[in-house]
Scaffold this motif. Structure first.
Motif, PDB file in Angstrom:
ATOM      1  N   VAL A 177       0.803  -1.104   0.194  1.00 23.21           N
ATOM      2  CA  VAL A 177      -0.028  -0.009   0.005  1.00 23.21           C
ATOM      3  C   VAL A 177       0.922   1.244   0.074  1.00 23.21           C
ATOM      4  O   VAL A 177       1.870   1.391   0.859  1.00 23.21           O
ATOM      5  N   ARG A 178       0.679   2.003  -0.797  1.00 18.96           N
ATOM      6  CA  ARG A 178       1.531   3.293  -1.130  1.00 18.96           C
ATOM      7  C   ARG A 178       0.550   4.680  -0.966  1.00 18.96           C
ATOM      8  O   ARG A 178      -0.391   4.549  -1.194  1.00 18.96           O
ATOM      9  N   ASP A 179       1.309   5.446  -0.629  1.00 21.42           N
ATOM     10  CA  ASP A 179       0.648   6.849  -0.377  1.00 21.42           C
ATOM     11  C   ASP A 179       0.759   7.682  -1.857  1.00 21.42           C
ATOM     12  O   ASP A 179       0.985   7.225  -2.767  1.00 21.42           O
ATOM     13  N   GLY A 180       0.300   8.935  -1.617  1.00 24.33           N
ATOM     14  CA  GLY A 180      -0.305   9.860  -2.626  1.00 24.33           C
ATOM     15  C   GLY A 180       1.172   9.940  -3.421  1.00 24.33           C
ATOM     16  O   GLY A 180       1.160  10.377  -4.625  1.00 24.33           O
ATOM     17  N   ASN A 181       2.330   9.963  -2.877  1.00 25.51           N
ATOM     18  CA  ASN A 181       3.417  10.183  -3.335  1.00 25.51           C
ATOM     19  C   ASN A 181       4.378   9.064  -3.877  1.00 25.51           C
ATOM     20  O   ASN A 181       5.352   8.873  -4.328  1.00 25.51           O
ATOM     21  N   GLY A 182       3.572   7.666  -3.882  1.00 26.28           N
ATOM     22  CA  GLY A 182       4.141   6.390  -4.506  1.00 26.28           C
ATOM     23  C   GLY A 182       4.774   5.960  -3.573  1.00 26.28           C
ATOM     24  O   GLY A 182       5.616   4.824  -3.575  1.00 26.28           O
TER      25      GLY A 182
END
Length: 380
Positions: free
Chosen positions: A161-166
Protein backbone atom coordinates in the motif's frame (compact mmCIF):
# COMPACT_ATOMS: atom_id res chain seq x y z
CA UNK A 1 34.95 -12.25 6.28
CA UNK A 2 35.59 -12.90 2.60
CA UNK A 3 37.96 -15.50 1.21
CA UNK A 4 38.97 -15.52 -2.46
CA UNK A 5 39.82 -18.75 -4.20
CA UNK A 6 43.05 -18.25 -6.12
CA UNK A 7 42.03 -20.44 -9.04
CA UNK A 8 39.76 -18.57 -11.43
CA UNK A 9 37.00 -20.53 -13.11
CA UNK A 10 37.54 -20.76 -16.84
CA UNK A 11 34.25 -21.61 -18.45
CA UNK A 12 34.17 -23.58 -21.69
CA UNK A 13 30.98 -24.11 -23.65
CA UNK A 14 30.01 -27.76 -23.81
CA UNK A 15 29.59 -27.67 -27.59
CA UNK A 16 32.92 -28.05 -29.37
CA UNK A 17 31.84 -25.83 -32.27
CA UNK A 18 30.69 -22.90 -30.13
CA UNK A 19 32.46 -19.68 -31.10
CA UNK A 20 31.46 -17.49 -28.17
CA UNK A 21 34.31 -16.08 -26.05
CA UNK A 22 35.32 -17.81 -22.87
CA UNK A 23 34.42 -16.06 -19.65
CA UNK A 24 36.54 -15.70 -16.54
CA UNK A 25 34.83 -16.04 -13.16
CA UNK A 26 36.37 -15.72 -9.71
CA UNK A 27 34.68 -17.43 -6.77
CA UNK A 28 34.84 -15.93 -3.26
CA UNK A 29 33.18 -17.03 -0.07
CA UNK A 30 31.32 -14.33 1.84
CA UNK A 31 31.71 -14.78 5.58
CA UNK A 32 30.85 -18.14 7.08
CA UNK A 33 27.06 -17.93 6.76
CA UNK A 34 24.96 -20.89 5.58
CA UNK A 35 21.56 -19.34 4.87
CA UNK A 36 19.74 -20.32 1.66
CA UNK A 37 18.69 -16.85 0.48
CA UNK A 38 20.60 -13.74 -0.55
CA UNK A 39 20.14 -10.36 -2.21
CA UNK A 40 22.16 -7.29 -3.09
CA UNK A 41 21.09 -3.73 -2.31
CA UNK A 42 22.44 -0.50 -0.86
CA UNK A 43 21.53 -0.98 2.81
CA UNK A 44 23.11 2.20 4.20
CA UNK A 45 22.68 4.50 1.18
CA UNK A 46 26.42 5.03 0.73
CA UNK A 47 26.31 4.32 -3.00
CA UNK A 48 27.78 0.81 -2.72
CA UNK A 49 25.93 -2.45 -3.13
CA UNK A 50 25.82 -4.55 0.04
CA UNK A 51 24.96 -8.24 0.44
CA UNK A 52 22.06 -9.40 2.62
CA UNK A 53 21.78 -13.04 3.68
CA UNK A 54 19.81 -14.30 6.64
CA UNK A 55 20.99 -12.80 9.91
CA UNK A 56 23.63 -10.49 8.40
CA UNK A 57 24.36 -7.85 5.83
CA UNK A 58 27.88 -7.50 4.45
CA UNK A 59 29.04 -3.99 3.73
CA UNK A 60 30.20 -3.17 0.21
CA UNK A 61 32.28 -2.72 -1.72
CA UNK A 62 34.60 -5.37 -0.20
CA UNK A 63 32.00 -7.26 1.93
CA UNK A 64 34.49 -7.70 4.74
CA UNK A 65 32.33 -6.26 7.53
CA UNK A 66 29.34 -8.32 8.70
CA UNK A 67 26.51 -6.43 10.42
CA UNK A 68 23.89 -8.28 12.44
CA UNK A 69 20.29 -7.93 11.28
CA UNK A 70 18.49 -10.15 13.80
CA UNK A 71 18.29 -13.68 15.14
CA UNK A 72 16.49 -16.15 12.90
CA UNK A 73 14.89 -19.37 14.06
CA UNK A 74 16.87 -22.49 13.13
CA UNK A 75 15.44 -25.99 12.75
CA UNK A 76 18.05 -28.68 12.14
CA UNK A 77 19.99 -27.65 9.04
CA UNK A 78 17.50 -24.92 8.13
CA UNK A 79 17.10 -21.27 8.96
CA UNK A 80 13.56 -19.93 8.67
CA UNK A 81 14.54 -17.37 6.03
CA UNK A 82 13.53 -18.41 2.52
CA UNK A 83 13.89 -15.07 0.75
CA UNK A 84 15.74 -11.79 1.36
CA UNK A 85 14.14 -9.34 -1.04
CA UNK A 86 14.94 -5.59 -0.79
CA UNK A 87 11.98 -3.18 -0.86
CA UNK A 88 11.39 0.16 0.84
CA UNK A 89 8.27 -0.96 2.68
CA UNK A 90 7.74 2.05 4.95
CA UNK A 91 8.79 4.77 2.50
CA UNK A 92 11.65 6.20 4.58
CA UNK A 93 14.20 6.00 1.75
CA UNK A 94 15.99 2.90 3.06
CA UNK A 95 15.45 -0.60 1.70
CA UNK A 96 13.87 -3.12 4.02
CA UNK A 97 13.90 -6.90 3.58
CA UNK A 98 10.89 -9.12 2.83
CA UNK A 99 11.15 -12.69 4.04
CA UNK A 100 9.29 -15.69 5.41
CA UNK A 101 9.94 -19.31 6.24
CA UNK A 102 8.60 -22.82 6.39
CA UNK A 103 8.23 -23.21 10.16
CA UNK A 104 7.09 -19.74 11.10
CA UNK A 105 4.49 -19.82 8.29
CA UNK A 106 4.48 -16.02 8.34
CA UNK A 107 5.20 -13.41 5.70
CA UNK A 108 7.42 -10.76 7.30
CA UNK A 109 9.43 -7.64 6.60
CA UNK A 110 12.50 -6.49 8.48
CA UNK A 111 12.77 -2.75 9.03
CA UNK A 112 16.08 -1.17 8.08
CA UNK A 113 17.26 1.07 10.95
CA UNK A 114 18.38 3.65 8.39
CA UNK A 115 21.67 1.87 7.81
CA UNK A 116 22.77 2.09 11.42
CA UNK A 117 24.76 -0.80 12.97
CA UNK A 118 21.89 -1.96 15.22
CA UNK A 119 19.53 -4.90 14.91
CA UNK A 120 16.44 -4.64 12.74
CA UNK A 121 12.80 -4.90 13.85
CA UNK A 122 10.78 -7.70 12.23
CA UNK A 123 7.14 -7.02 11.33
CA UNK A 124 4.59 -9.78 10.64
CA UNK A 125 2.38 -9.26 7.59
CA UNK A 126 0.22 -12.39 7.85
CA UNK A 127 0.43 -16.05 8.81
CA UNK A 128 -0.17 -17.80 5.48
CA UNK A 129 1.14 -21.36 5.91
CA UNK A 130 4.47 -23.04 5.19
CA UNK A 131 6.45 -20.72 2.92
CA UNK A 132 8.61 -22.64 0.44
CA UNK A 133 10.02 -19.35 -0.85
CA UNK A 134 8.77 -15.98 -2.13
CA UNK A 135 8.87 -14.46 -5.61
CA UNK A 136 8.30 -10.88 -6.68
CA UNK A 137 6.31 -10.13 -9.84
CA UNK A 138 4.23 -7.18 -11.02
CA UNK A 139 0.87 -8.95 -10.95
CA UNK A 140 -1.34 -5.86 -11.08
CA UNK A 141 0.74 -4.19 -13.83
CA UNK A 142 1.31 -0.95 -11.89
CA UNK A 143 5.09 -0.95 -12.40
CA UNK A 144 5.85 -2.15 -8.86
CA UNK A 145 6.52 -5.78 -7.95
CA UNK A 146 4.05 -7.60 -5.73
CA UNK A 147 4.92 -10.22 -3.10
CA UNK A 148 4.07 -13.75 -4.27
CA UNK A 149 4.77 -16.47 -1.68
CA UNK A 150 4.60 -20.16 -2.56
CA UNK A 151 2.79 -21.03 0.65
CA UNK A 152 0.12 -23.34 2.02
CA UNK A 153 -0.94 -24.73 -1.35
CA UNK A 154 -2.56 -21.39 -2.27
CA UNK A 155 -1.80 -18.80 -4.94
CA UNK A 156 -1.96 -15.39 -3.30
CA UNK A 157 -0.12 -12.10 -3.63
CA UNK A 158 0.38 -9.02 -1.50
CA UNK A 159 0.53 -5.51 -2.90
CA UNK A 160 2.38 -2.80 -0.99
CA UNK A 161 0.00 0.00 0.00
CA UNK A 162 1.52 3.28 -1.13
CA UNK A 163 0.67 6.90 -0.33
CA UNK A 164 -0.12 9.70 -2.75
CA UNK A 165 3.59 10.16 -3.47
CA UNK A 166 4.06 6.50 -4.32
CA UNK A 167 5.93 5.72 -1.10
CA UNK A 168 5.34 2.59 0.93
CA UNK A 169 3.17 2.90 4.03
CA UNK A 170 4.36 -0.24 5.83
CA UNK A 171 1.11 -2.05 5.00
CA UNK A 172 0.22 -4.73 2.45
CA UNK A 173 -3.10 -5.73 0.88
CA UNK A 174 -3.73 -9.41 0.19
CA UNK A 175 -5.31 -10.81 -2.98
CA UNK A 176 -6.38 -14.43 -3.47
CA UNK A 177 -5.98 -16.06 -6.89
CA UNK A 178 -6.65 -19.70 -5.97
CA UNK A 179 -7.17 -21.36 -2.61
CA UNK A 180 -5.89 -24.90 -2.17
CA UNK A 181 -4.48 -27.55 -4.47
CA UNK A 182 -1.59 -25.55 -5.91
CA UNK A 183 1.34 -27.73 -4.84
CA UNK A 184 5.13 -27.26 -4.94
CA UNK A 185 6.14 -24.85 -7.67
CA UNK A 186 5.15 -21.36 -8.79
CA UNK A 187 5.68 -19.29 -11.91
CA UNK A 188 4.38 -16.13 -13.54
CA UNK A 189 4.26 -14.89 -17.11
CA UNK A 190 2.05 -14.31 -20.13
CA UNK A 191 1.09 -17.83 -21.25
CA UNK A 192 -1.58 -17.01 -23.86
CA UNK A 193 -0.15 -13.81 -25.33
CA UNK A 194 -2.86 -11.44 -24.14
CA UNK A 195 -0.39 -9.12 -22.43
CA UNK A 196 -1.34 -10.18 -18.90
CA UNK A 197 0.77 -12.13 -16.46
CA UNK A 198 -0.64 -15.56 -15.58
CA UNK A 199 0.32 -17.80 -12.66
CA UNK A 200 1.71 -21.30 -13.20
CA UNK A 201 1.49 -24.12 -10.67
CA UNK A 202 2.40 -27.81 -11.15
CA UNK A 203 -1.05 -28.87 -12.39
CA UNK A 204 -2.27 -25.82 -14.28
CA UNK A 205 -1.77 -22.30 -15.47
CA UNK A 206 -4.15 -19.71 -14.04
CA UNK A 207 -5.31 -17.16 -16.59
CA UNK A 208 -5.32 -13.53 -15.48
CA UNK A 209 -8.52 -11.52 -15.86
CA UNK A 210 -8.55 -8.01 -17.28
CA UNK A 211 -8.43 -6.66 -13.74
CA UNK A 212 -6.15 -8.94 -11.69
CA UNK A 213 -7.29 -7.37 -8.41
CA UNK A 214 -11.04 -7.86 -8.77
CA UNK A 215 -11.61 -10.24 -11.69
CA UNK A 216 -11.96 -14.03 -11.76
CA UNK A 217 -8.80 -16.02 -12.50
CA UNK A 218 -9.37 -19.08 -14.76
CA UNK A 219 -7.85 -22.50 -13.97
CA UNK A 220 -6.41 -24.41 -16.98
CA UNK A 221 -5.32 -27.96 -15.92
CA UNK A 222 -3.18 -28.72 -18.98
CA UNK A 223 -0.08 -30.46 -17.56
CA UNK A 224 1.48 -32.30 -14.61
CA UNK A 225 4.87 -30.80 -13.73
CA UNK A 226 5.54 -32.63 -10.45
CA UNK A 227 7.54 -31.14 -7.57
CA UNK A 228 8.49 -28.11 -9.64
CA UNK A 229 11.04 -25.37 -9.17
CA UNK A 230 10.30 -21.96 -7.75
CA UNK A 231 10.20 -20.24 -10.07
CA UNK A 232 8.72 -22.04 -13.04
CA UNK A 233 10.00 -19.84 -15.87
CA UNK A 234 7.80 -18.59 -18.73
CA UNK A 235 9.94 -18.06 -21.81
CA UNK A 236 9.67 -18.52 -25.58
CA UNK A 237 12.39 -21.16 -25.78
CA UNK A 238 12.15 -22.03 -29.49
CA UNK A 239 11.31 -18.48 -30.61
CA UNK A 240 8.05 -19.42 -32.31
CA UNK A 241 6.03 -16.66 -30.69
CA UNK A 242 4.45 -18.91 -28.04
CA UNK A 243 5.42 -18.91 -24.38
CA UNK A 244 6.98 -22.15 -23.17
CA UNK A 245 7.81 -23.30 -19.64
CA UNK A 246 11.22 -24.12 -18.13
CA UNK A 247 10.83 -26.38 -15.12
CA UNK A 248 13.40 -27.74 -12.69
CA UNK A 249 12.70 -30.67 -10.45
CA UNK A 250 13.12 -29.06 -7.05
CA UNK A 251 13.74 -32.34 -5.24
CA UNK A 252 14.01 -35.32 -7.67
CA UNK A 253 16.14 -35.50 -10.83
CA UNK A 254 15.41 -33.46 -13.91
CA UNK A 255 15.40 -30.15 -15.73
CA UNK A 256 12.98 -29.82 -18.66
CA UNK A 257 11.19 -27.41 -20.92
CA UNK A 258 7.60 -27.72 -22.04
CA UNK A 259 6.86 -26.57 -25.58
CA UNK A 260 3.53 -24.87 -26.11
CA UNK A 261 1.76 -26.00 -29.27
CA UNK A 262 -1.65 -26.54 -30.77
CA UNK A 263 -3.39 -29.69 -32.03
CA UNK A 264 -5.59 -30.07 -35.11
CA UNK A 265 -8.63 -28.93 -33.16
CA UNK A 266 -6.92 -25.77 -31.92
CA UNK A 267 -6.44 -27.06 -28.39
CA UNK A 268 -3.30 -25.96 -26.54
CA UNK A 269 -0.70 -28.72 -26.09
CA UNK A 270 2.48 -29.05 -24.01
CA UNK A 271 5.37 -31.24 -25.17
CA UNK A 272 8.08 -32.11 -22.65
CA UNK A 273 11.76 -31.88 -23.69
CA UNK A 274 14.63 -32.93 -21.43
CA UNK A 275 17.40 -30.45 -20.68
CA UNK A 276 19.28 -32.35 -17.98
CA UNK A 277 17.86 -35.60 -16.54
CA UNK A 278 21.07 -36.42 -14.63
CA UNK A 279 21.07 -33.82 -11.83
CA UNK A 280 18.63 -33.28 -8.98
CA UNK A 281 17.29 -30.46 -6.80
CA UNK A 282 17.05 -27.72 -9.43
CA UNK A 283 15.08 -25.51 -7.03
CA UNK A 284 15.92 -21.93 -8.05
CA UNK A 285 16.33 -20.61 -11.60
CA UNK A 286 16.71 -17.28 -13.38
CA UNK A 287 16.95 -15.86 -16.89
CA UNK A 288 19.73 -13.31 -17.40
CA UNK A 289 22.17 -12.32 -20.14
CA UNK A 290 25.28 -13.51 -18.32
CA UNK A 291 27.63 -13.48 -21.35
CA UNK A 292 26.37 -10.24 -22.98
CA UNK A 293 25.46 -11.91 -26.27
CA UNK A 294 22.08 -10.17 -26.33
CA UNK A 295 20.22 -13.36 -25.39
CA UNK A 296 18.96 -14.65 -22.07
CA UNK A 297 20.69 -17.61 -20.48
CA UNK A 298 19.20 -20.01 -17.92
CA UNK A 299 21.08 -19.82 -14.62
CA UNK A 300 20.50 -22.55 -12.06
CA UNK A 301 22.15 -25.19 -9.90
CA UNK A 302 21.67 -27.75 -7.19
CA UNK A 303 20.10 -26.83 -3.87
CA UNK A 304 22.32 -28.58 -1.36
CA UNK A 305 20.51 -30.74 1.22
CA UNK A 306 17.08 -29.46 0.19
CA UNK A 307 15.46 -32.16 2.32
CA UNK A 308 18.64 -33.06 4.15
CA UNK A 309 19.51 -36.56 2.86
CA UNK A 310 15.98 -37.51 1.82
CA UNK A 311 15.97 -36.37 -1.83
CA UNK A 312 17.18 -38.41 -4.80
CA UNK A 313 20.76 -37.39 -5.54
CA UNK A 314 21.32 -35.75 -2.17
CA UNK A 315 24.92 -36.99 -2.08
CA UNK A 316 25.68 -36.12 -5.71
CA UNK A 317 28.20 -33.34 -6.39
CA UNK A 318 27.03 -29.75 -6.19
CA UNK A 319 26.91 -27.60 -9.27
CA UNK A 320 26.21 -24.08 -10.49
CA UNK A 321 25.57 -23.63 -14.22
CA UNK A 322 24.27 -21.45 -16.96
CA UNK A 323 22.71 -22.81 -20.12
CA UNK A 324 22.80 -21.22 -23.55
CA UNK A 325 19.19 -21.78 -24.63
CA UNK A 326 19.86 -21.73 -28.41
CA UNK A 327 16.29 -22.36 -29.53
CA UNK A 328 15.89 -25.35 -27.24
CA UNK A 329 19.32 -27.02 -27.59
CA UNK A 330 20.38 -25.92 -24.08
CA UNK A 331 24.18 -26.07 -23.97
CA UNK A 332 25.40 -26.22 -20.37
CA UNK A 333 28.27 -24.09 -19.09
CA UNK A 334 29.66 -25.23 -15.73
CA UNK A 335 30.64 -22.51 -13.29
CA UNK A 336 31.30 -24.82 -10.36
CA UNK A 337 31.06 -28.56 -9.78
CA UNK A 338 32.28 -30.86 -7.04
CA UNK A 339 31.62 -32.20 -3.56
CA UNK A 340 30.13 -30.09 -0.81
CA UNK A 341 32.82 -28.02 0.83
CA UNK A 342 34.66 -27.62 -2.46
CA UNK A 343 31.93 -26.42 -4.82
CA UNK A 344 28.76 -24.34 -4.62
CA UNK A 345 25.13 -24.92 -5.51
CA UNK A 346 22.35 -22.38 -6.04
CA UNK A 347 20.41 -22.44 -2.75
CA UNK A 348 16.74 -21.50 -2.66
CA UNK A 349 17.02 -17.80 -3.54
CA UNK A 350 20.11 -16.66 -5.46
CA UNK A 351 20.79 -13.15 -6.80
CA UNK A 352 22.29 -11.97 -10.09
CA UNK A 353 23.68 -8.45 -10.38
CA UNK A 354 26.77 -6.54 -11.47
CA UNK A 355 28.34 -6.20 -8.03
CA UNK A 356 31.55 -4.42 -9.00
CA UNK A 357 30.32 -2.16 -11.80
CA UNK A 358 32.45 -3.73 -14.55
CA UNK A 359 29.42 -4.24 -16.82
CA UNK A 360 29.22 -8.02 -16.36
CA UNK A 361 26.59 -9.68 -14.19
CA UNK A 362 27.84 -11.63 -11.18
CA UNK A 363 26.09 -14.41 -9.28
CA UNK A 364 25.48 -14.63 -5.54
CA UNK A 365 24.92 -18.30 -4.71
CA UNK A 366 23.72 -19.08 -1.17
CA UNK A 367 23.12 -22.42 0.51
CA UNK A 368 23.77 -24.73 3.40
CA UNK A 369 27.28 -25.13 1.94
CA UNK A 370 28.01 -21.39 2.29
CA UNK A 371 27.48 -18.08 0.50
CA UNK A 372 29.60 -17.54 -2.63
CA UNK A 373 30.09 -14.62 -4.96
CA UNK A 374 30.98 -15.54 -8.54
CA UNK A 375 32.50 -12.40 -10.05
CA UNK A 376 32.22 -12.23 -13.82
CA UNK A 377 35.21 -10.61 -15.54
CA UNK A 378 33.95 -11.17 -19.07
CA UNK A 379 36.00 -12.67 -21.93
CA UNK A 380 39.51 -13.94 -21.25
Amino acid sequence: MIRTFTVALFLILSSAWAQEPLLKFERSRIGQVIYEAVSACDVNNDGNLDIVSGEYWFQGPDFQKANKICDIKSVGDYYDDFSDFPMDVNGDGFVDIITGGWWGETLQWRENPKGQPVEWKTHDVEKIGNIETIRFWDVDRDGVVDVCPNAGGNVIFFSLVRDGNGKGTGEFKKYVVKEGGCGHGLGFGDVNGDGRGDFIVPEAWIEAPEDPLTGQWIWHPEFQLGAASIPILVHDVNEDGKADLIVGMAHPYGLDWYEQGQDAEGKRTWTKHEIDPHRSQYHDMALEDIDKDGKLELITGKRYRAHNEHDPGSFDPLGLYYFNIDGGKFERVTLDYGPAGQASGAGIYMWIEDMDGNGWKDILAPGKDGLFLFKNFGPL
